[in-house]
Design an enzyme around this catalytic site. Structure first.
Site, PDB file in Angstrom:
ATOM      1  N   SER A  12      31.360  23.587  29.373  1.00 28.01           N
ATOM      2  CA  SER A  12      31.867  24.815  30.064  1.00 28.01           C
ATOM      3  C   SER A  12      31.031  25.984  31.237  1.00 28.01           C
ATOM      4  O   SER A  12      31.683  26.987  31.820  1.00 28.01           O
ATOM      5  CB  SER A  12      33.257  25.155  29.084  1.00 28.01           C
ATOM      6  OG  SER A  12      33.860  24.037  28.764  1.00 28.01           O
ATOM      7  N   LYS A  66      30.798  25.997  34.160  1.00 31.84           N
ATOM      8  CA  LYS A  66      32.391  26.302  35.045  1.00 31.84           C
ATOM      9  C   LYS A  66      31.337  27.664  35.658  1.00 31.84           C
ATOM     10  O   LYS A  66      31.698  27.915  37.493  1.00 31.84           O
ATOM     11  CB  LYS A  66      33.061  26.418  34.072  1.00 31.84           C
ATOM     12  CG  LYS A  66      34.037  25.012  33.870  1.00 31.84           C
ATOM     13  CD  LYS A  66      34.550  25.331  33.282  1.00 31.84           C
ATOM     14  CE  LYS A  66      35.475  23.964  32.335  1.00 31.84           C
ATOM     15  NZ  LYS A  66      36.360  23.860  31.324  1.00 31.84           N
ATOM     16  N   TYR A  75      31.415  16.542  37.438  1.00 29.84           N
ATOM     17  CA  TYR A  75      32.422  17.261  36.434  1.00 29.84           C
ATOM     18  C   TYR A  75      31.753  16.773  34.894  1.00 29.84           C
ATOM     19  O   TYR A  75      31.048  17.842  34.212  1.00 29.84           O
ATOM     20  CB  TYR A  75      33.753  17.244  36.387  1.00 29.84           C
ATOM     21  CG  TYR A  75      34.671  18.239  35.110  1.00 29.84           C
ATOM     22  CD1 TYR A  75      34.295  19.526  35.582  1.00 29.84           C
ATOM     23  CD2 TYR A  75      34.708  17.243  33.880  1.00 29.84           C
ATOM     24  CE1 TYR A  75      34.996  20.344  34.186  1.00 29.84           C
ATOM     25  CE2 TYR A  75      35.385  18.518  32.664  1.00 29.84           C
ATOM     26  CZ  TYR A  75      35.417  19.589  33.077  1.00 29.84           C
ATOM     27  OH  TYR A  75      36.206  20.431  31.881  1.00 29.84           O
ATOM     28  N   TYR A 127      39.007  31.561  27.153  1.00 33.38           N
ATOM     29  CA  TYR A 127      40.663  31.069  26.977  1.00 33.38           C
ATOM     30  C   TYR A 127      41.134  31.752  26.803  1.00 33.38           C
ATOM     31  O   TYR A 127      41.496  33.020  26.535  1.00 33.38           O
ATOM     32  CB  TYR A 127      40.228  29.219  26.350  1.00 33.38           C
ATOM     33  CG  TYR A 127      39.419  28.599  27.179  1.00 33.38           C
ATOM     34  CD1 TYR A 127      39.155  28.102  28.129  1.00 33.38           C
ATOM     35  CD2 TYR A 127      37.783  28.371  26.570  1.00 33.38           C
ATOM     36  CE1 TYR A 127      37.905  27.629  28.885  1.00 33.38           C
ATOM     37  CE2 TYR A 127      36.974  27.527  26.978  1.00 33.38           C
ATOM     38  CZ  TYR A 127      37.082  27.442  28.329  1.00 33.38           C
ATOM     39  OH  TYR A 127      36.195  26.178  28.571  1.00 33.38           O
ATOM     40  N   VAL A 185      32.142  23.993  24.619  1.00 34.52           N
ATOM     41  CA  VAL A 185      32.240  23.149  23.309  1.00 34.52           C
ATOM     42  C   VAL A 185      31.360  22.980  23.087  1.00 34.52           C
ATOM     43  O   VAL A 185      30.992  22.488  21.827  1.00 34.52           O
ATOM     44  CB  VAL A 185      32.972  22.357  23.754  1.00 34.52           C
ATOM     45  CG1 VAL A 185      34.906  23.199  23.502  1.00 34.52           C
ATOM     46  CG2 VAL A 185      32.941  20.981  24.803  1.00 34.52           C
TER      47      VAL A 185
HETATM   48  O1  DON Z   1      35.977  18.670  30.207  1.00 35.08           O
HETATM   49  C1  DON Z   1      36.138  19.086  28.501  1.00 35.08           C
HETATM   50  O2  DON Z   1      36.920  19.359  28.635  1.00 35.08           O
HETATM   51  C2  DON Z   1      34.487  19.605  27.786  1.00 35.08           C
HETATM   52  N1  DON Z   1      33.747  18.665  28.904  1.00 35.08           N
HETATM   53  C3  DON Z   1      34.136  20.648  28.232  1.00 35.08           C
HETATM   54  C4  DON Z   1      35.741  22.123  27.016  1.00 35.08           C
HETATM   55  C5  DON Z   1      34.758  23.137  26.999  1.00 35.08           C
HETATM   56  O3  DON Z   1      33.288  23.289  26.827  1.00 35.08           O
HETATM   57  C6  DON Z   1      35.422  24.030  26.391  1.00 35.08           C
HETATM   58  N2  DON Z   1      34.708  25.717  26.109  1.00 35.08           N
HETATM   59  N3  DON Z   1      34.972  25.947  25.093  1.00 35.08           N
END
Ligand code: DON
Length: 304
Positions: free
Chosen positions: A63, A66, A188, A240, A258
């Protein structure tokens, strides 16, 4: 300020304390990472790099990407973007579906998954080769060709895509998604599967510490006013439902992923990236947050 000494002290103290979490497993391929890796890279506005630990090892930025896609799209759509995505903290987990229904298909902010999907949809509409252009953009920001899309991670996420697919279709039901769901999800998942090191990631965030101008790309990436707004969004929404806690403990605009990475900026001074794969239950890296908290404590300044 001796940044090298500072980050070495932070690194040593964290390694001594050794706080643990759990690596992400909902994208199975991410669980294959060695959980003991830990690195910090800090880049000042002259381009000097200070690094410690595994700061040159590439990891899945997830993420954190983003922020890069938001910068690409903000530059094109300008304030029109905010009719499709809000700018409020969500107080909910990154992949929450519930809030999107109450709020009629307008995601709370561009960093929760629903908001990031709208951003990637907007990007898909304007860029002819969106995945390549995201990679090119991040390479340019880092000053070298460093981006690699890990196809195993991308496929692994694609095979477990129920929530993101549901979010995208829900956005489409509310006419807030213009392109084919599978096409946008493919981009994405590719942006999330980008691998790069703390050093390159910190360089790629340098423009946000420098009023929108990248010393590595040698050009203005976003206007000074857009840079301030992206930083405001990172401060209020970058973690978040742990964004308030991060602002309280660290006091810098930042974004987590993540994969265990966090990139943050101290405007007019430096950008910093920290990585350790083990996460807390909000999906943010335990050691990376602690390291940044210790960093601003030792510096005796943050945004505040
Ligand atoms: O879309 C998702 O769930 C993952 N590719 C990215 C989520 C993420 O990195 C949330 N961050 N802490």
């Amino acid at each position: 300020m001796d940044y090298q000494k500072l980050i070495e002290e932070v690194y040593d103290e964290i390694q001594k304390e050794n706080p643990r979490g759990k690596v992400a497993t909902y994208i199975p391929e991410l669980a294959n990472v060695d959980p003991d890796q830990f690195g910090i890279a800090l880049v000042d506005l002259k381009g000097n790099v200070f690094g410690v630990g595994d700061y040159q090892t590439a990891f899945s930025i997830q993420s954190v990407s983003k922020v890069h896609t938001l910068a690409m799209v903000f530059h094109v759509f300008k304030s029109k973007l905010w009719s499709r995505v809000n700018v409020e903290p969500s107080g909910n987990p990154f992949n929450s579906i519930a809030q999107l229904e109450f709020e009629k298909g307008i995601p709370r902010n561009p960093f929760i998954n629903a908001g990031a999907l709208v951003i990637t949809d907007a990007l898909y509409s304007k860029f002819e080769r969106p995945t390549d252009q995201i990679s090119d953009f991040i390479n340019e920001l880092s000053g070298r060709s460093c981006v690699r899309i890990n196809q195993e991670v991308k496929e692994s996420e694609k095979n477990h895509a129920e929530r993101n697919t549901a979010l995208a279709y829900f956005l489409k039901a509310h006419k807030n998604f213009d392109n084919k769901v599978e096409d946008v999800l493919d981009v994405y998942f590719a942006q999330c599967a980008i691998e790069m090191s703390c050093e390159d990631l910190a360089k790629s965030f340098s423009f946000l510490a420098n009023d929108g101008y990248s010393i590595f790309a040698k050009r203005e990436i976003v206007s000074e006013s857009h840079a301030r707004r992206i930083n405001a969004l990172m401060l209020t929404c970058g973690f978040y439902d742990e964004s308030g806690e991060f602002a309280f403990r660290v006091g810098l605009p930042g974004k987590s992923g993540v994969g265990g990475g966090i990139a943050a900026v101290m405007p007019h001074k430096f950008s910093v990236a920290v990585w350790c794969p083990e996460l807390n239950d909000k999906g943010n890296s335990v050691k990376s947050i602690k390291a940044l908290e210790l960093l601003t404590d030792k510096l005796k300044f943050s945004l505040f």
